[in-house]
Scaffold this motif. Structure first.
Motif, PDB file in Angstrom:
ATOM      1  N   SER A  80      57.404  31.159  45.751  1.00 22.09           N
ATOM      2  CA  SER A  80      58.561  31.488  44.900  1.00 22.09           C
ATOM      3  C   SER A  80      58.290  31.149  43.447  1.00 22.09           C
ATOM      4  N   ALA A  81      57.703  29.976  43.204  1.00 21.92           N
ATOM      5  CA  ALA A  81      57.389  29.566  41.834  1.00 21.92           C
ATOM      6  C   ALA A  81      56.357  30.496  41.216  1.00 21.92           C
ATOM      7  N   THR A  82      55.368  30.901  42.007  1.00 19.19           N
ATOM      8  CA  THR A  82      54.331  31.804  41.510  1.00 19.19           C
ATOM      9  C   THR A  82      54.923  33.155  41.132  1.00 19.19           C
ATOM     10  N   PHE A  83      55.754  33.708  42.007  1.00 21.33           N
ATOM     11  CA  PHE A  83      56.383  35.001  41.716  1.00 21.33           C
ATOM     12  C   PHE A  83      57.347  34.894  40.536  1.00 21.33           C
ATOM     13  N   ARG A  84      58.102  33.810  40.487  1.00 23.06           N
ATOM     14  CA  ARG A  84      59.054  33.619  39.389  1.00 23.06           C
ATOM     15  C   ARG A  84      58.327  33.554  38.043  1.00 23.06           C
ATOM     16  N   GLN A  85      57.193  32.852  38.027  1.00 20.15           N
ATOM     17  CA  GLN A  85      56.406  32.738  36.795  1.00 20.15           C
ATOM     18  C   GLN A  85      55.871  34.103  36.363  1.00 20.15           C
ATOM     19  N   ALA A  86      55.595  34.962  37.342  1.00 16.11           N
ATOM     20  CA  ALA A  86      55.093  36.303  37.046  1.00 16.11           C
ATOM     21  C   ALA A  86      56.235  37.301  36.845  1.00 16.11           C
ATOM     22  N   HIS A  87      57.471  36.814  36.865  1.00 12.66           N
ATOM     23  CA  HIS A  87      58.658  37.662  36.690  1.00 12.66           C
ATOM     24  C   HIS A  87      58.770  38.728  37.769  1.00 12.66           C
ATOM     25  N   ILE A  88      58.421  38.336  39.010  1.00 17.85           N
ATOM     26  CA  ILE A  88      58.536  39.224  40.161  1.00 17.85           C
ATOM     27  C   ILE A  88      59.660  38.703  41.040  1.00 17.85           C
ATOM     28  N   VAL A  89      60.624  39.555  41.337  1.00 18.70           N
ATOM     29  CA  VAL A  89      61.770  39.168  42.152  1.00 18.70           C
ATOM     30  C   VAL A  89      61.435  39.436  43.622  1.00 18.70           C
TER      31      VAL A  89
END
Length: 63
Positions: A9-18
């Motif tokens: 979740s943190a990785t996707f959030r950092q990449a602005h991926i929902v």
């Protein structure tokens, strides 16, 4: 959420991926199955399976 879900979740959030919970479950399935297969590389005895140098300046010779 477990450790993997928190990390993903943190990785996707950092990449602005929902992503939603289904996406995270699918990513975890892919991750676990690939890591299981890649872990075999940690057990390879390089004396039994020596690597060969590859010369990238030319194409390999075909038999």
């Amino acid at each position: 959420m477990g450790d993997f879900e928190n990390w993903a979740s943190a990785t996707f959030r950092q990449a602005h991926i929902v992503v939603d919970d289904d996406d995270l479950a699918f990513v975890q399935l892919i991750y676990v199955s690939s890591m299981t297969r890649l872990s075999v590389l940690d057990r390879i005895n390089l004396d039994d399976f020596p690597s060969r140098a590859i010369d990238l300046r030319r194409a390999p010779d075909l038999p």
